[in-house]
Design an enzyme around this catalytic site. Structure first.
Site, PDB file in Angstrom:
ATOM      1  N   GLY A  46       0.831  -1.198   0.000  1.00 47.24           N
ATOM      2  CA  GLY A  46       0.000   0.000   0.000  1.00 47.24           C
ATOM      3  C   GLY A  46       0.861   1.241   0.000  1.00 47.24           C
ATOM      4  O   GLY A  46       2.018   1.213   0.429  1.00 47.24           O
ATOM      5  N   GLN A  51       2.764   9.901   1.164  1.00 49.70           N
ATOM      6  CA  GLN A  51       4.059   9.234   1.257  1.00 49.70           C
ATOM      7  C   GLN A  51       4.973   9.566   0.079  1.00 49.70           C
ATOM      8  O   GLN A  51       6.170   9.302   0.135  1.00 49.70           O
ATOM      9  CB  GLN A  51       3.889   7.718   1.359  1.00 49.70           C
ATOM     10  CG  GLN A  51       3.317   7.267   2.685  1.00 49.70           C
ATOM     11  CD  GLN A  51       3.157   5.769   2.710  1.00 49.70           C
ATOM     12  OE1 GLN A  51       2.152   5.232   2.271  1.00 49.70           O
ATOM     13  NE2 GLN A  51       4.182   5.093   3.215  1.00 49.70           N
ATOM     14  N   CYS A  88       6.118  -0.301   7.133  1.00 47.61           N
ATOM     15  CA  CYS A  88       5.686   0.837   6.330  1.00 47.61           C
ATOM     16  C   CYS A  88       6.833   1.248   5.413  1.00 47.61           C
ATOM     17  O   CYS A  88       7.987   1.279   5.842  1.00 47.61           O
ATOM     18  CB  CYS A  88       5.299   1.995   7.244  1.00 47.61           C
ATOM     19  SG  CYS A  88       4.743   3.470   6.391  1.00 47.61           S
ATOM     20  N   LEU A  89       6.499   1.577   4.173  1.00 46.84           N
ATOM     21  CA  LEU A  89       7.530   2.010   3.232  1.00 46.84           C
ATOM     22  C   LEU A  89       8.212   3.296   3.683  1.00 46.84           C
ATOM     23  O   LEU A  89       9.339   3.569   3.280  1.00 46.84           O
ATOM     24  CB  LEU A  89       6.927   2.182   1.830  1.00 46.84           C
ATOM     25  CG  LEU A  89       6.436   0.891   1.173  1.00 46.84           C
ATOM     26  CD1 LEU A  89       5.766   1.205  -0.164  1.00 46.84           C
ATOM     27  CD2 LEU A  89       7.571  -0.103   0.992  1.00 46.84           C
ATOM     28  N   HIS A 130      -4.294   1.085   7.599  1.00 46.83           N
ATOM     29  CA  HIS A 130      -2.932   1.635   7.614  1.00 46.83           C
ATOM     30  C   HIS A 130      -2.829   2.823   6.652  1.00 46.83           C
ATOM     31  O   HIS A 130      -2.332   3.891   7.023  1.00 46.83           O
ATOM     32  CB  HIS A 130      -1.940   0.533   7.219  1.00 46.83           C
ATOM     33  CG  HIS A 130      -0.516   0.966   7.178  1.00 46.83           C
ATOM     34  ND1 HIS A 130       0.416   0.516   8.072  1.00 46.83           N
ATOM     35  CD2 HIS A 130       0.156   1.789   6.335  1.00 46.83           C
ATOM     36  CE1 HIS A 130       1.594   1.046   7.793  1.00 46.83           C
ATOM     37  NE2 HIS A 130       1.460   1.827   6.726  1.00 46.83           N
ATOM     38  N   GLU A 131      -3.310   2.647   5.428  1.00 43.27           N
ATOM     39  CA  GLU A 131      -3.190   3.716   4.428  1.00 43.27           C
ATOM     40  C   GLU A 131      -4.118   4.887   4.732  1.00 43.27           C
ATOM     41  O   GLU A 131      -3.739   6.047   4.556  1.00 43.27           O
ATOM     42  CB  GLU A 131      -3.431   3.171   3.018  1.00 43.27           C
ATOM     43  CG  GLU A 131      -2.438   2.114   2.575  1.00 43.27           C
ATOM     44  CD  GLU A 131      -0.979   2.498   2.735  1.00 43.27           C
ATOM     45  OE1 GLU A 131      -0.634   3.695   2.625  1.00 43.27           O
ATOM     46  OE2 GLU A 131      -0.161   1.596   2.986  1.00 43.27           O
ATOM     47  N   HIS A 134      -2.607   7.194   7.168  1.00 47.12           N
ATOM     48  CA  HIS A 134      -1.648   8.133   6.579  1.00 47.12           C
ATOM     49  C   HIS A 134      -2.336   9.437   6.157  1.00 47.12           C
ATOM     50  O   HIS A 134      -1.745  10.508   6.269  1.00 47.12           O
ATOM     51  CB  HIS A 134      -0.972   7.524   5.348  1.00 47.12           C
ATOM     52  CG  HIS A 134       0.233   6.704   5.654  1.00 47.12           C
ATOM     53  ND1 HIS A 134       1.349   7.215   6.286  1.00 47.12           N
ATOM     54  CD2 HIS A 134       0.512   5.400   5.389  1.00 47.12           C
ATOM     55  CE1 HIS A 134       2.260   6.257   6.403  1.00 47.12           C
ATOM     56  NE2 HIS A 134       1.777   5.150   5.875  1.00 47.12           N
TER      57      HIS A 134
END
Length: 156
Positions: A46, A51, A88-89, A130-131, A134
């Site tokens: 994701g 991000q 997480c990226l 999660h996304e 953000h």
């Protein structure tokens, strides 16, 4: 399509609230395409627009069942509970144990502005939460019960 640079956790933009998308045009479509390419290149499941430095409510997700694009997403219902390890990226090499709903229903718009709802269970529910977090300026570390260490060979 082009790869975008993923903002890391010390970048203050990740703590800002994303604005709703109001223009469903080529600029948005290019962003979504770039986000998907960037997510796949980074081996993520994701990625939120914030991000990659864009404060708009846009998310791409693929937990292995095909690409999902969510514009202006919001969770409209949740059920149950699950606890698992998340990464997480924007926080490479860091993992934490996080409790999330086991099932969620999300209302969103597609890349053309058409409204729809989608349900997710287990990993997909976790990815939705999660996304969407953000988009409100939250990262998984804010709600992790504990940080955990994962050796490289254990990563999927």
């Amino acid at each position: 399509m082009a790869l975008r640079t993923i903002c890391l956790e010390d970048d203050e933009i990740l703590r800002k609230k994303s604005k709703p998308v109001t223009d469903f045009n080529q600029k948005l479509w290019d962003l979504l395409d770039d986000m998907a390419e960037t997510m796949y290149q980074a081996n993520g499941v994701g990625l939120a627009a914030v991000q990659v430095g864009i404060l708009r409510q846009a998310v791409v997700i693929d937990v292995g069942e095909g690409l999902i694009e969510l514009i202006n997403p919001r969770i409209v219902s949740e059920k149950g509970e699950q606890t698992d390890v998340e990464g997480c990226l924007s926080c490479p090499g860091q993992y934490g144990r996080v409790t999330r709903p086991a099932k969620v229903k999300v209302a969103a718009q597609d890349r053309n502005g058409k409204e729809f709802t989608i349900k997710g269970e287990e990993l997909l529910a976790r990815a939705f939460c999660h996304e969407i977090d953000h988009l409100s300026g939250r990262i998984f570390k804010d709600i992790a019960e504990e940080m955990v260490e994962i050796k490289e060979e254990e990563e999927e």
